[in-house]
Enzyme design. Structure first.
Site, PDB file in Angstrom:
ATOM      1  N   ASP A   1       1.536  23.705 -41.982  1.00 28.09           N
ATOM      2  CA  ASP A   1       1.218  24.813 -42.313  1.00 28.09           C
ATOM      3  C   ASP A   1       2.496  25.856 -42.232  1.00 28.09           C
ATOM      4  O   ASP A   1       2.724  27.037 -42.457  1.00 28.09           O
ATOM      5  CB  ASP A   1       0.178  25.714 -41.477  1.00 28.09           C
ATOM      6  CG  ASP A   1      -0.267  27.055 -41.568  1.00 28.09           C
ATOM      7  OD1 ASP A   1      -0.162  27.455 -42.697  1.00 28.09           O
ATOM      8  OD2 ASP A   1      -0.264  27.918 -40.573  1.00 28.09           O
TER       9      ASP A   1
ATOM     10  N   SER B   1      -2.236  33.258 -44.629  1.00 28.61           N
ATOM     11  CA  SER B   1      -3.019  31.975 -45.466  1.00 28.61           C
ATOM     12  C   SER B   1      -4.261  32.334 -45.553  1.00 28.61           C
ATOM     13  O   SER B   1      -5.000  32.991 -44.549  1.00 28.61           O
ATOM     14  CB  SER B   1      -2.565  30.779 -44.309  1.00 28.61           C
ATOM     15  OG  SER B   1      -1.414  30.429 -44.073  1.00 28.61           O
TER      16      SER B   1
ATOM     17  N   GLN C   1      -2.868  24.605 -50.151  1.00 34.50           N
ATOM     18  CA  GLN C   1      -2.822  26.066 -49.444  1.00 34.50           C
ATOM     19  C   GLN C   1      -2.619  27.078 -50.394  1.00 34.50           C
ATOM     20  O   GLN C   1      -1.788  27.399 -51.114  1.00 34.50           O
ATOM     21  CB  GLN C   1      -1.941  26.120 -48.288  1.00 34.50           C
ATOM     22  CG  GLN C   1      -2.166  27.659 -47.251  1.00 34.50           C
ATOM     23  CD  GLN C   1      -1.167  27.563 -46.390  1.00 34.50           C
ATOM     24  OE1 GLN C   1      -0.240  28.481 -46.383  1.00 34.50           O
ATOM     25  NE2 GLN C   1      -1.455  26.932 -45.403  1.00 34.50           N
TER      26      GLN C   1
END
Length: 289
Positions: free
Chosen positions: A206, A230, A280
């Site tokens: 991430d 996100s 993502q």
């Protein structure tokens, strides 16, 4: 940096609450961040560990899909409820909900599989990538800045992150290229627990993936008014690997539209094994657009 590693181990050492309803309930701490919000990679990793605790060692995570629903508060612990959705002959499915104040901050579903034989192929690791030892650390680049976020990224992360090309911490990439690569490695040796290494790779996945969107549009982390969050995160583990050894994390963005940017990533061991794939989508708000 030792404190950062200890914080990672503490965060991933979630505890069984002892509560028994229709779900398994675990509790984990929140790590400090200068922004006051829980780092998304932390809650992803913890949710995976919670789900893994409901299975024996014969079944390893091969995929997860999670949605970030609300910002987490670093001042509070996180409760994880795991629903044992399905156990088949080869696959098990678990749903993990991460809660604070009775409200979900992350919803994740993960699949686990026994070790089975089958077809085997992979894309090749990029050639000609500089060795990580030849690249500057984050501390080399922004460690001199007297700013809480810069100090945190430079000295308080449990991973060493080294960009293959000039990072976009302080200045933009004007090439218009929608891709980048970083070397990542946990700063200290992790225990020999495969669950922990999968979770640590999820944690690190991430960090920088949306920077591929930044590069395509000439943005950097200091662009005035830019806001990033996100939305969702998916990860597939293909082969076992260690998060405390150098991993090449290649990243690219195939699309950005409607204030959302999509990024895809691949993680390779140093000897070229494809360990994992990542996707993502995040919101990237730029003033005037």
């Amino acid at each position: 940096m030792t404190d950062a590693f200890g914080s990672l181990l503490s965060a991933l050492d979630i505890t069984d609450s002892g509560a028994r309803t229709n779900e398994d309930i675990f509790v984990g701490p929140s790590e400090w961040t200068p922004q006051g919000r829980v780092f998304g990679g932390q809650v992803l990793a913890q949710s995976l560990v919670a789900a893994s605790r409901t299975l024996d060692d014969s079944r390893a995570a091969h995929s997860m899909h999670g949605y970030f629903l609300r910002p987490g508060d670093i001042a509070q612990p996180i409760t994880f409820s795991v629903d044992r959705i399905h156990d088949g002959r080869s696959f098990s499915t678990r749903r993990t909900q991460a809660y604070q104040n009775g409200l979900p901050i992350l919803s994740m579903i993960a699949s686990f599989q026994t070790s089975d034989p089958g077809l085997d192929h992979q894309v090749q690791m990029p050639e000609g990538v500089p060795d990580p030892e030849s690249l500057p650390t984050t501390a080399d680049i922004i460690g001199h800045l007297d700013h809480p976020v810069a100090r945190s990224w430079a000295f308080e992360r449990p991973f060493d992150i080294r960009h293959v090309t000039q990072p976009v911490y302080l200045r933009s990439d004007e090439s218009g290229a929608a891709q980048q690569a970083v070397w990542i490695r946990c700063i200290s040796r992790l225990p020999d627990d495969p669950v922990l290494h999968r979770a640590a790779l999820a944690y690190a996945s991430d960090y920088s993936i949306l920077e591929s969107v930044f590069r395509r549009h000439g943005l950097n982390w200091l662009t005035p008014g830019v806001r990033v969050a996100s939305l969702d995160h998916a990860m597939w583990w293909h082969r076992p690997g260690r998060a405390d050894e150098w991993v090449l994390y290649t990243q690219e963005s195939p699309s950005a539209t409607g204030g959302r940017g999509l990024a895809m990533g691949r993680m390779f061991s140093r000897d070229g094994q494809l360990l994992a794939s990542v996707a993502q989508e995040g919101t990237i708000r730029v003033p005037g657009l």
